[in-house]
Design a protein around this motif. Structure first.
Motif, short mmCIF file in Angstrom:
data_model
loop_
_atom_site.label_atom_id
_atom_site.label_comp_id
_atom_site.label_asym_id
_atom_site.label_seq_id
_atom_site.Cartn_x
_atom_site.Cartn_y
_atom_site.Cartn_z
N LEU A 1 0.79 -1.14 -0.39
CA LEU A 1 -0.02 0.16 0.17
C LEU A 1 0.73 1.38 0.27
O LEU A 1 0.39 2.76 -0.74
N THR A 2 1.82 1.46 0.98
CA THR A 2 2.60 2.50 0.61
C THR A 2 3.05 3.02 -0.13
O THR A 2 3.70 3.86 -0.54
N SER A 3 4.05 1.37 -1.29
CA SER A 3 4.72 1.84 -2.10
C SER A 3 3.89 2.58 -3.71
O SER A 3 3.98 2.83 -3.85
N ARG A 4 2.77 1.65 -3.39
CA ARG A 4 1.68 2.58 -4.50
C ARG A 4 1.64 3.94 -4.06
O ARG A 4 1.80 4.46 -5.26
N VAL A 5 1.58 3.92 -2.59
CA VAL A 5 1.10 5.44 -2.63
C VAL A 5 1.79 6.26 -2.95
O VAL A 5 1.68 7.63 -3.60
N GLU A 6 3.22 6.20 -2.90
CA GLU A 6 4.11 6.64 -2.86
C GLU A 6 5.04 6.93 -3.89
O GLU A 6 5.31 8.27 -5.08
N SER A 7 4.36 5.86 -5.83
CA SER A 7 4.77 5.75 -6.40
C SER A 7 4.28 6.80 -7.20
O SER A 7 4.14 6.96 -8.33
N LYS A 8 2.75 6.65 -6.77
CA LYS A 8 1.28 7.90 -7.44
C LYS A 8 0.72 7.07 -8.68
O LYS A 8 0.53 7.71 -9.68
N GLN A 9 0.94 5.27 -9.24
CA GLN A 9 0.71 4.83 -9.71
C GLN A 9 -0.69 4.33 -9.98
O GLN A 9 -1.11 3.61 -9.61
N PHE A 10 -1.69 5.56 -10.45
CA PHE A 10 -2.92 5.64 -10.56
C PHE A 10 -3.66 5.61 -11.80
O PHE A 10 -4.31 6.34 -11.74
N GLU A 11 -2.88 5.53 -13.29
CA GLU A 11 -3.62 6.08 -14.15
C GLU A 11 -4.03 5.45 -15.20
O GLU A 11 -5.11 5.68 -15.50
N SER A 12 -4.50 3.98 -14.40
CA SER A 12 -6.02 3.87 -15.10
C SER A 12 -6.59 2.88 -14.41
O SER A 12 -6.08 2.10 -12.23
N THR A 13 -7.91 2.26 -14.39
CA THR A 13 -9.19 1.60 -13.29
C THR A 13 -8.62 -0.03 -13.33
O THR A 13 -8.12 -0.18 -11.96
N ALA A 14 -7.93 -0.28 -14.26
CA ALA A 14 -6.83 -1.54 -14.24
C ALA A 14 -6.11 -1.59 -13.65
O ALA A 14 -6.03 -2.65 -12.32
N ASN A 15 -5.26 -0.57 -13.72
CA ASN A 15 -3.95 -0.53 -12.39
C ASN A 15 -4.78 -0.60 -11.09
O ASN A 15 -3.75 -1.55 -10.41
N ARG A 16 -5.83 -0.20 -10.85
CA ARG A 16 -6.32 -0.28 -9.58
C ARG A 16 -6.87 -1.11 -9.16
O ARG A 16 -5.88 -1.27 -8.12
N ARG A 17 -7.50 -1.77 -9.69
CA ARG A 17 -8.03 -3.00 -8.96
C ARG A 17 -7.12 -3.84 -9.19
O ARG A 17 -7.37 -4.91 -8.03
N ASP A 18 -5.56 -4.34 -9.93
CA ASP A 18 -4.82 -5.18 -9.90
C ASP A 18 -4.06 -5.18 -8.63
O ASP A 18 -4.20 -6.38 -7.58
N PHE A 19 -4.24 -3.46 -8.27
CA PHE A 19 -3.87 -3.33 -6.96
C PHE A 19 -4.37 -3.78 -5.76
O PHE A 19 -3.93 -4.54 -4.51
N VAL A 20 -5.83 -3.04 -5.87
CA VAL A 20 -6.61 -4.02 -4.56
C VAL A 20 -6.79 -5.26 -4.41
O VAL A 20 -6.87 -6.09 -3.49
N TYR A 21 -6.78 -5.69 -5.87
CA TYR A 21 -7.02 -7.35 -5.55
C TYR A 21 -5.80 -8.32 -4.97
O TYR A 21 -5.75 -8.59 -4.18
#
Length: 582
Positions: free
Chosen positions: A525-545
């Motif tokens: 979670l922290t690495s994702r937030v710090e990277s600010k990589q929320f460029e697509s809905t698919a990426n967000r879903r993969d991350f949450v999964y």
């Protein structure tokens, strides 16, 4: 626990017919399912009125057969937790088959009926005598006591007796009895506080601290005791951390306080020992010299200020739930006006209690345990429990990959001499008398080191994720303190006699697994937030999964990213596993 009447709204209305003869459990279905069932078996026509889901909270007009009633209730109760894995509770959950046989033979006997069941009363008297001996009554004492509905009732009776004796002292001196108070630590169980509220006694709670090991500091009595103090509740085994409050030091401080106030009418302020847990553990487990080394040789009726003691037979007395005991060192500590003489059951009975009719089989079970286990049997079981609890404490401090992330708040794993921990676990067995006495429980928390590294992980998640494996382990704040330690929460494991070393090792493995899963989720979670990589809905879903999969997985190898192909493989594995388990 208080229960309120439950009322459920039913917007669909109730059907006008039911099928209770062909399908008696049909009445327990919801309205929607009843409608569906009627369509499926409409050939079975009955003219009786249907009961909707609301009626689970009403007595039905007609019952259903006993065997079916048993099956329905039995199935519903399987949704409860497994008592064997309920590590939150002090209450005994194991009964031997022979004890169960004796219980069933006496399940209908009323303990209040002295005339009809004289031998049951005789067994009660024997238990009282055995407890008096356990708690160091001297030959000059004339102990008196009774069985109760757990320690909660016993506490009420002990407090009432102290209040009445205080009133006598004050009235004899021509002083007011309007403002009685009683002193106890904030680590008290709620029953102690209930006594003050129910019987109009000011409750003076002494805050605890890390320094006092979250129990009563005897020196604090100077700030709370006065002439209107009816007595002190001193806890032999707090529910928070399992510590024994020091009865002997409390008595010494009370001596000093009274010496400073020679004009008080209330001399000899008594102590009631709340031994709900420690009342059985102490006499069977810790030798006199062991308690003396710990500064608590005079913890029971061998202390002149201790006038009454309670314990829970259904905890470490190893009986079925619902049994407590309270004893007074001498008949003189129980005022005559608190006793009642009853005649209407046939004989003449003297009684003192808040309850009257109650089951007698628990007393039978207690006596059975006394004579079947004996001192040696009780001691062997408790020493094993303490040994397992101490090993568990040691292992928490040295868990692989997460060492340093857990602090143990309880103290039974520490040496009396210097608070140190054993260099190897064998020492816990070989040199038991070198370690601090206490209830066999382990209270622990996430360390400051863990909090610093992972500040956003709530400790309650450990308890919640362990529940997935069936473990019931409470997470609760420490008692009110003078150093803000109440802001810390602890997890607690009670080592009842059935919790053996093999089960403790399984729990340790699950605690380690849970911590690693929480850490990996946090890092993702922290690495994702710090990277600010929320460029697509698919990426967000993969991350949450991926993050939720890490929490849900029972394994420790889920820290890799999972793509769609891997998801399909996981689903295939789950299907294979499911078929295999069938």
């Amino acid at each position: 626990m208080l229960h309120r009447n439950s009322i459920y709204d039913s917007s669909t209305g109730a059907p006008t017919r039911r099928l209770s003869v062909a399908l008696p459990e049909y009445k327990l279905l919801s309205t929607e399912l009843q409608d569906s069932a009627k369509q499926d078996i409409q050939n079975t026509a009955l003219s009786l009125r249907t009961l909707s889901l609301d009626d689970k909270f009403k007595i039905p007009a007609e019952g259903i057969p006993e065997d079916l009633s048993y099956e329905l209730i039995h199935n519903e109760l399987t949704l409860d937790g497994n008592p064997h894995l309920n590590l939150a509770s002090f209450v005994n959950t194991f009964t031997t088959p022979i004890a169960k046989k004796l219980i069933n033979e006496n399940i209908n006997k009323n303990l209040a009926d002295n005339d009809e069941y004289p031998q049951l009363i005789e067994l009660t008297q024997r238990c009282i005598s055995m407890l008096a001996e356990m708690w160091h009554c001297g030959p000059e004492d004339s102990p008196i006591g009774c069985s109760t509905t757990g320690s909660s009732e016993a506490i009420m009776l002990g407090g009432l007796a102290m209040k009445k004796k205080w009133e006598h002292k004050m009235l004899n001196a021509g002083k007011s009895t309007l403002k009685p108070n009683i002193v106890m630590s904030c680590a008290c169980q709620v029953a102690l506080e209930k006594f003050t509220r129910y019987f109009e006694v000011e409750c003076r709670m002494v805050p605890v601290s890390f320094k006092s090991h979250h129990m009563l500091d005897p020196e604090e009595l100077w700030n709370y005791v006065d002439e209107n103090t009816i007595g002190c509740f001193v806890i032999l085994g707090t529910t928070y951390t399992g510590h024994f409050e020091n009865v002997e030091k409390c008595s010494e401080v009370l001596d000093k306080i009274e010496a400073k106030n020679p004009d008080w009418a209330n001399k000899g302020i008594p102590i009631h020992v709340d031994g709900a847990s420690g009342g059985f553990i102490t006499p069977f487990t810790f030798e006199t010299y062991h308690m003396k080394n710990y500064g608590m040789e005079k913890w029971a009726f061998n202390n002149p200020r201790v006038v009454s003691i309670n314990t829970s037979g259904h905890k470490f007395g190893l009986t079925t739930p619902g049994l407590g005991w309270v004893l007074w060192k001498d008949d003189k500590f129980l005022s005559p006006e608190l006793r009642f003489r009853l005649k209407y059951l046939g004989g003449i009975e003297e009684t003192f209690g808040l309850n009257f009719s109650r089951p007698g089989f628990q007393v039978v079970h207690q006596y059975f345990n006394f004579i079947s286990l004996g001192r040696k049997g009780y001691g062997a079981q408790f020493k094993r429990s303490l040994y397992v609890a101490r090993i568990f404490s040691y292992s928490l401090l040295h868990l692989p990959e997460v060492e340093g992330y857990i602090d143990v708040v309880s103290s039974i794993h520490q040496k009396i001499s210097d608070d140190s921990v054993a260099s190897n676990v064998n020492d816990f067995w070989v040199n038991q008398d070198q370690y601090k006495p206490g209830v066999p429980l382990v209270a622990f928390k996430l360390s400051n080191e863990f909090r610093k590294a992972y500040p956003e992980i709530p400790q309650v998640m450990v308890s919640s994720l362990l529940r997935q494996r069936g473990w019931i382990i409470p997470n609760y704040p420490l008692p009110k303190s003078s150093d803000d330690s109440q802001n810390y929460e602890v997890l607690r494991v009670v080592f009842r006699t059935e919790l053996k070393l093999d089960l403790a090792q399984l729990l340790l493995a699950d605690i380690r697994s849970v911590l690693l899963r929480l850490i990996r989720s946090y890092e993702k979670l922290t690495s994702r937030v710090e990277s600010k990589q929320f460029e697509s809905t698919a990426n967000r879903r993969d991350f949450v999964y991926n993050m939720l999969l890490t929490l849900a997985s029972p394994e420790d190898d889920t820290d890799q990213q999972v793509d769609q192909e891997t998801k399909d493989e996981l689903k295939a594995k789950i299907s294979k596993n499911y078929r295999g388990t069938c």
